[in-house]
Enzyme design. Structure first.
Site, mmCIF file in Angstrom:
data_model
loop_
_atom_site.group_PDB
_atom_site.id
_atom_site.type_symbol
_atom_site.label_atom_id
_atom_site.label_comp_id
_atom_site.label_asym_id
_atom_site.label_seq_id
_atom_site.Cartn_x
_atom_site.Cartn_y
_atom_site.Cartn_z
ATOM 1 C CG HIS A 116 -8.241 0.185 -3.215
ATOM 2 N ND1 HIS A 116 -7.483 -0.934 -2.951
ATOM 3 C CD2 HIS A 116 -8.894 0.482 -2.057
ATOM 4 C CE1 HIS A 116 -7.674 -1.287 -1.683
ATOM 5 N NE2 HIS A 116 -8.516 -0.453 -1.122
ATOM 6 C CG ASP A 163 -13.533 6.184 -0.937
ATOM 7 O OD1 ASP A 163 -13.551 5.972 0.299
ATOM 8 O OD2 ASP A 163 -12.478 6.204 -1.601
ATOM 9 C CD GLN A 221 -12.845 -1.874 -1.480
ATOM 10 O OE1 GLN A 221 -12.042 -1.911 -0.570
ATOM 11 N NE2 GLN A 221 -14.073 -2.370 -1.361
ATOM 12 N NE ARG A 249 -9.988 -5.364 -0.419
ATOM 13 C CZ ARG A 249 -9.294 -4.385 0.160
ATOM 14 N NH1 ARG A 249 -9.916 -3.364 0.732
ATOM 15 N NH2 ARG A 249 -7.967 -4.387 0.130
ATOM 16 C CB CYS A 305 -13.990 1.036 -0.457
ATOM 17 S SG CYS A 305 -13.570 2.756 -0.092
ATOM 18 N NE ARG A 335 -3.845 0.527 1.850
ATOM 19 C CZ ARG A 335 -5.070 0.519 2.358
ATOM 20 N NH1 ARG A 335 -5.322 1.110 3.497
ATOM 21 N NH2 ARG A 335 -6.047 -0.096 1.728
HETATM 22 N N1 CP Z 1 -11.199 -0.500 1.935
HETATM 23 C C1 CP Z 1 -9.937 -0.562 2.417
HETATM 24 O O1 CP Z 1 -8.961 -0.720 1.687
HETATM 25 O O2 CP Z 1 -9.847 -0.474 3.773
HETATM 26 P P1 CP Z 1 -8.524 -0.327 4.653
HETATM 27 O O3 CP Z 1 -7.970 1.053 4.411
HETATM 28 O O4 CP Z 1 -8.991 -0.518 6.069
HETATM 29 O O5 CP Z 1 -7.543 -1.383 4.237
HETATM 30 N N1 NVA Z 2 -9.895 6.693 -1.206
HETATM 31 C C1 NVA Z 2 -9.539 6.163 0.098
HETATM 32 C C2 NVA Z 2 -9.754 4.687 0.139
HETATM 33 C C3 NVA Z 2 -9.449 4.047 1.467
HETATM 34 C C4 NVA Z 2 -9.627 2.554 1.443
HETATM 35 C C5 NVA Z 2 -8.093 6.529 0.411
HETATM 36 O O1 NVA Z 2 -7.244 6.434 -0.477
HETATM 37 O O2 NVA Z 2 -7.826 6.920 1.550
#
Ligand code: CP
Ligand code: NVA
Length: 307
Positions: free
Chosen positions: A129, A224, A132, A292, A264, A102
């Site tokens: 993502h 989101d 997701q 997921r 998400c 990430r």
């Molecule tokens: N939706 C998602 O990726 O959640 P987290 O940030 O908790 O991993």
């Molecule tokens: N758009 C959000 C998604 C989190 C899962 C972010 O990048 O923070």
């Protein structure tokens, strides 16, 4: 899958994405058949940002497949002290059978993929993502049986999640209408890419300003957070810009009666979604979170499992 890595929905063909969802359904229905799928294998999980779902679902998923996952925070790794991504990728490839990361900039995940000799999975970048989106379309497929011909409306920020939904929807024949305030739309190159894939499946990819135009007749309304990780300093300005983009019960009524509410997570009730919508019977947010796990097990089986 032809690609070594899963960095974006753009990395997989229409057929591969459909097969991945079929595999996810099978993994979910028959977990016992996959208990040795990653026996003796290790997954390095790099996190430059916080996570609840991604971390836990990858860690638990790897264990359920017979493997072992290591949590590596960006600040604890030598990356935090200037070691290059290229060196980190090559070192981790000598110990581990896969890397999930990430990151902030999407270029970082591409750099990892370029230098790692093992599969690299994108657990969220500022641009996309894809895990997701895989889980979300698995959720819709479970609800509706067939995806082709459905309509998903995305209301809010044209961010990483919106990008992956557009790219995946286009490939799966699901029309995606995105409604964002001016200046917060999805990136033009992503819209173009999705529109080009959509030509092959008959899906329609649209970017609009008025949420009402996007949600009318929709089978799913998705939102989101307005402020993604890394944008915290813009929070006040974003709250103002997104006023009027909250998914409300009134907005849900403009959609198809079978319409589901999707997010998400993490969610901010009272901002991008009204609490009564997030917690309504139409909401499938916890099915998405569960999926997921199943979708990512399928991704790991495809990329890392013995063939
Ligand atoms: N939706 C998602 O990726 O959640 P987290 O940030 O908790 O991993
Ligand atoms: N758009 C959000 C998604 C989190 C899962 C972010 O990048 O923070």
């Amino acid at each position: 899958m032809r690609s070594k890595d899963f960095l974006s929905i753009s990395d997989v063909t229409i057929e591969e994405l459909e097969a991945l969802l079929e595999r996810a359904v099978h993994v979910k229905q028959h977990p016992e058949q996959y208990r040795q799928a990653l026996a003796g294998q290790t997954l390095a999980m790099i996190f430059q940002k916080p996570s609840t779902r991604t971390r836990v679902s990858f860690e638990v998923g790897t264990w359920q497949l017979g493997g072992y996952a290591l949590y590596l925070s960006g600040t604890d790794l030598q990356i935090g002290r200037g070691e290059t991504i290229a060196d980190t990728a090559r070192v981790l490839s000598r110990y581990c059978n896969g890397i999930m990361a990430r990151v902030f900039g999407h270029a970082d995940i591409e750099e990892l993929g370029k230098w790692a000799t093992v599969p690299v999975i994108n657990g969220l970048s500022d641009l996309t993502h894809p895990c997701q989106a895989a889980a979300d379309f698995l959720t819709l497929k479970e609800r509706r049986g067939t995806l082709a011909g459905l309509r998903l409306a995305y209301v809010g920020d044209g961010n990483n999640v919106a990008h992956s939904l557009m790219l995946a929807g286009a490939k799966l024949g699901v029309s995606v209408s995105v409604a964002t305030p001016p200046g917060y739309g999805p990136k033009a190159e992503v819209v173009e890419r999705a529109a080009s894939d959509a030509k092959r499946t008959g899906a329609r990819i649209a970017v609009e300003e008025r949420p009402e135009d996007a949600v009318r007749g929709a089978d799913a309304i998705y939102t989101d957070v307005w402020t993604s990780m890394g944008q915290e300093q813009e929070q006040q300005e974003r709250r103002k810009a997104f006023a009027g983009y909250q998914v409300s019960a009134a907005m849900m009524r403009l959609a198809n009666p079978e319409c589901v509410f999707m997010h998400c997570l993490p969610a901010h009730r009272g901002e991008e979604v009204a609490a009564e919508v997030a917690d309504s019977p139409q909401s499938v947010i916890f099915d998405e979170a569960e999926n997921r796990l199943h979708a990512q097990k399928a991704i790991m089986v495809e990329l890392m499992g013995k063939r």
